[in-house]
Write an enzyme that holds these catalytic residues in place. Structure first.
Site, short mmCIF file in Angstrom:
data_model
loop_
_atom_site.label_atom_id
_atom_site.label_comp_id
_atom_site.label_asym_id
_atom_site.label_seq_id
_atom_site.Cartn_x
_atom_site.Cartn_y
_atom_site.Cartn_z
N ASP A 133 2.54 -3.42 -9.80
CA ASP A 133 2.21 -4.83 -10.59
C ASP A 133 2.84 -4.90 -11.95
OD1 ASP A 133 1.09 -4.98 -8.05
OD2 ASP A 133 -0.91 -5.60 -9.07
N GLY A 175 -6.87 -13.96 -8.53
CA GLY A 175 -7.52 -13.40 -7.47
C GLY A 175 -6.72 -13.89 -6.04
N TYR A 210 -10.07 -1.52 0.49
CA TYR A 210 -9.07 -0.77 -0.41
C TYR A 210 -9.16 0.70 -0.39
CZ TYR A 210 -5.47 -0.17 -4.05
OH TYR A 210 -4.47 0.27 -4.84
N HIS A 247 0.77 -1.25 0.02
CA HIS A 247 0.06 -0.03 0.01
C HIS A 247 0.76 1.26 -0.05
CE1 HIS A 247 -4.12 -1.53 0.56
NE2 HIS A 247 -3.54 -2.76 0.78
N THR A 248 2.13 1.00 -0.38
CA THR A 248 2.96 2.34 -0.20
C THR A 248 3.04 2.89 -1.64
OG1 THR A 248 4.77 0.86 -0.83
CG2 THR A 248 4.65 1.58 1.56
N SER A 300 -2.81 -11.48 -11.65
CA SER A 300 -3.00 -12.11 -12.91
C SER A 300 -3.57 -11.34 -13.88
CB SER A 300 -4.04 -13.11 -12.71
OG SER A 300 -5.24 -12.86 -12.33
N GLU A 316 -6.39 0.08 -16.30
CA GLU A 316 -7.20 -0.65 -15.12
C GLU A 316 -7.76 0.41 -14.19
OE1 GLU A 316 -6.17 -3.11 -12.18
OE2 GLU A 316 -5.87 -4.69 -13.67
N SER A 334 -10.03 -17.22 -24.09
CA SER A 334 -9.17 -17.67 -23.06
C SER A 334 -9.26 -19.18 -23.05
CB SER A 334 -9.58 -17.00 -21.77
OG SER A 334 -8.80 -17.68 -20.80
P1 ADP Z 1 -5.41 -10.65 -9.29
O1 ADP Z 1 -4.91 -9.54 -10.46
O2 ADP Z 1 -4.67 -10.06 -8.05
O3 ADP Z 1 -4.96 -11.88 -9.82
P2 ADP Z 1 -8.00 -9.40 -10.18
O4 ADP Z 1 -9.24 -9.63 -9.61
O5 ADP Z 1 -7.49 -8.10 -10.32
O6 ADP Z 1 -7.02 -10.49 -9.15
O7 ADP Z 1 -7.94 -10.41 -11.46
C1 ADP Z 1 -8.51 -11.51 -11.73
C2 ADP Z 1 -9.32 -11.45 -12.95
O8 ADP Z 1 -8.38 -11.69 -13.98
C3 ADP Z 1 -10.12 -12.60 -13.05
O9 ADP Z 1 -11.36 -12.40 -12.58
C4 ADP Z 1 -10.28 -12.77 -14.52
O10 ADP Z 1 -11.37 -11.95 -15.11
C5 ADP Z 1 -8.93 -12.36 -15.01
N1 ADP Z 1 -8.09 -13.43 -15.32
C6 ADP Z 1 -7.05 -13.99 -14.66
N2 ADP Z 1 -6.50 -15.01 -15.53
C7 ADP Z 1 -7.35 -15.19 -16.42
C8 ADP Z 1 -7.23 -16.41 -17.58
N3 ADP Z 1 -6.46 -17.22 -17.62
N4 ADP Z 1 -8.35 -16.23 -18.26
C9 ADP Z 1 -9.30 -15.33 -18.37
N5 ADP Z 1 -9.33 -14.29 -17.27
C10 ADP Z 1 -8.40 -14.23 -16.52
MG MG Z 2 -5.41 -7.57 -10.32
#
Ligand code: ADP
Ligand code: MG
Length: 390
Positions: free
Chosen positions: A180, A130, A232, A42-43, A135, A168, A75
């Site tokens: 990130d 998540g 957040y 959170h910095t 991701s 984002e 995907s």
């Molecule tokens: P984080 O970035 O911490 O993992 P987020 O909620 O920001 O969590 O992002 C997760 C979202 O990214 C998922 O809900 C989905 O929409 C998308 N996502 C991640 N990996 C995939 C994938 N392999 N295929 C499709 N969507 C994905």
């Molecule tokens: Mg994310």
């Protein structure tokens, strides 16, 4: 299979699958890693310091530009068919599901004045979603790296960091900072990314845990942080209030020595939020110094102190994260903390390799005894940042 051979095979598979789906070979395959934040939580939105690294888990994207404005996205994750959109009609906030990440990148590039045509895209990722490993940025960074190259946009890493943040914030609607994507775009094997979030200055700092007989374990608690947006936002608001009252541009400008004075000026909750940010920034600097001068075996105390600060001052931990951290430490880890935005997601535990199994076993047992969902536990190593893999 070694890492390079595996990456080649994954790129070939994805290209073959792209061709089956879209009827032509992709222009190329690009990959971008998820990230773990070693310390500095959170910095980032307080214009402070963070120390993440790119991990050996990546999103891969096979992509082909089209002659029209149609965008088709598929995907390997889930079994829904391709999502279709129009490059000439991208509307912030209107897209649901994972398509908002690649479409957000296309939209941000357009807003930057670039001509982004239609494209076909096939996505595959082994970054757990998540889990606090970002991701979503892995997807965005793979897509922007591909589109930057294919459109000849000539964007620098710093540009791409800003544009994925714009995607984002304004298109996806997540008020995230620059950590990130900086790790994903600018990371390197064997290195952590020491990032100054005020001016995007990056220094790579050696983080060779393996060479010191250590592993970095990620303990994914499986507690979803996706519904934590309110928490957040309220932490960000507290930080802004703290900076306002203290008369600084951002909390980055407050030092540990200023805290006594700050206590007199702030309400008790805001003071604790501020104290977390100020001490966390200091811990990042101490960690960087320790890594440079002594190595990874000497950073455990800072990881521990970071967790306590997030648990007690910033109040973004949860029972599963606290249990993971306490159990890992008791079973032989030399330092452990929750990582990521909080309220769930993952903890990290820096662990002597000889204790790895006992830490894993202890955490699994503790979660079962507490009646929590079984955690997912894996190791990560600092890996290369985003780039073309085929
Ligand atoms: P984080 O970035 O911490 O993992 P987020 O909620 O920001 O969590 O992002 C997760 C979202 O990214 C998922 O809900 C989905 O929409 C998308 N996502 C991640 N990996 C995939 C994938 N392999 N295929 C499709 N969507 C994905
Ligand atoms: Mg994310």
């Amino acid at each position: 299979m070694n890492t390079t051979a595996r990456a080649d095979a994954q790129a070939r598979d994805l290209a073959a699958r792209f061709e089956e789906t879209f009827g032509a070979a992709p222009d190329g395959v690009w990959a971008a890693p998820g990230r773990v934040n070693l310390i500095g939580e959170h910095t980032d939105y307080n214009e402070g310091f963070v120390l993440p690294f790119a991990i050996d888990k990546r999103a891969r994207t096979a992509l082909r530009l089209r002659g029209d404005s149609t965008i088709r996205l598929l995907s390997t994750f889930g079994d829904q068919g391709p999502v279709q959109a129009d490059a000439a009609d991208l509307v912030p906030g209107a897209v649901k599901g994972w398509a908002k990440y690649p479409l957000g990148v296309a939209w941000a590039l357009q807003r930057h004045g670039l001509d982004v045509p239609g494209f076909d895209l096939l996505l595959d990722s082994d970054v757990p979603l998540g889990a606090g490993l970002s991701s979503s940025h892995a997807i965005e960074c793979a897509v922007i790296t591909a589109l930057n190259e294919l459109t000849g946009a000539g964007l620098s890493a710093e540009d791409m960091v800003r544009l994925t943040q714009h995607a984002e914030n304004a298109f996806v609607g997540a008020p995230t900072g620059i950590m990130d994507q900086s790790a994903s775009l600018r990371g390197a094997a064997g290195q952590a990314v020491f990032l100054d979030c005020r001016d995007q200055a990056v220094q790579l700092v050696p983080f060779e845990a393996q060479e010191s007989g250590l592993v970095l374990l990620v303990i994914d608690t499986k507690v979803s942080h996706s519904h934590a947006d309110g928490g957040y936002a309220s932490r960000r608001a507290s930080c802004e209030l703290g900076a306002d009252v203290l008369g600084v541009k951002a909390l980055r400008d407050v030092t540990v020595a200023d805290l006594d004075e700050a206590r007199a000026l702030l309400d008790p909750v805001t003071f604790r939020r501020v104290r977390h940010i100020v001490t966390e920034n200091h811990r990042v600097l101490l960690t960087v110094d320790a890594l440079r001068s002594q190595g990874p075996a000497h950073i455990g105390q800072f990881l521990d102190a970071s967790h306590v600060s997030m648990r007690d001052d910033f109040e973004i931990s949860c029972p599963e994260l606290d249990l993971a951290v306490a159990t890992a430490r008791a079973a032989g880890a030399i330092g452990a903390r929750m990582t990521g935005g909080g309220f769930g997601g993952s903890a990290i535990a820096l662990t002597p390799a000889r204790h790895e199994q006992q830490v894993r076993d202890a955490v699994v047992r503790a979660f079962a005894d507490a009646g929590f969902t079984a955690p997912d536990i894996f190791t990560v190593t600092p890996a290369a940042g985003a780039g073309r893999i085929s």
